[in-house]
Motif scaffolding. Sequence first.
Motif, short mmCIF file in Angstrom:
data_model
loop_
_atom_site.label_atom_id
_atom_site.label_comp_id
_atom_site.label_asym_id
_atom_site.label_seq_id
_atom_site.Cartn_x
_atom_site.Cartn_y
_atom_site.Cartn_z
N VAL A 32 -70.56 43.42 -3.71
CA VAL A 32 -69.55 42.36 -3.83
C VAL A 32 -70.20 41.07 -4.30
O VAL A 32 -69.67 40.38 -5.19
CB VAL A 32 -68.79 42.17 -2.49
CG1 VAL A 32 -67.89 40.95 -2.55
CG2 VAL A 32 -67.99 43.41 -2.16
N ILE A 65 -63.28 44.23 -8.23
CA ILE A 65 -64.22 44.41 -7.12
C ILE A 65 -63.63 45.40 -6.11
O ILE A 65 -64.32 46.29 -5.63
CB ILE A 65 -64.56 43.07 -6.45
CG1 ILE A 65 -65.26 42.14 -7.45
CG2 ILE A 65 -65.43 43.29 -5.21
CD1 ILE A 65 -65.47 40.72 -6.95
N VAL A 110 -62.91 42.18 0.51
CA VAL A 110 -63.11 41.18 -0.53
C VAL A 110 -62.54 39.84 -0.09
O VAL A 110 -63.16 38.79 -0.27
CB VAL A 110 -62.50 41.65 -1.87
CG1 VAL A 110 -62.50 40.52 -2.90
CG2 VAL A 110 -63.25 42.85 -2.40
#
Length: 63
Positions: A23, A36, A55
Motif C-alpha cells: 500500500v 490499490i 486502504v
Amino acid sequence: MKFELDLMDARREGREESKQKLVKFLTSQKTAPSEIVAALVNVYQMSEKAAQEYVAEYMKIRK
C-alpha cells in the motif's frame, strides 16, 4: 504446539508488513485508491470490503 502458534503469528505479522509495504509503495506511485484495493484483493485474496477498509485506514493514518 507453542512453536506452531509462534510460527503462525510470525507468518501473520509478515503478511501484515507485506500488505503495508504494498500500500505504501502504490500510494507513493500515485496509484488510485481503487487500484490499490484491487491489488490487495488479487494479491492477498482479501474481500473487497476488507481491502477498502484497509486502504481507508492507511489513508487516515497517513494524513
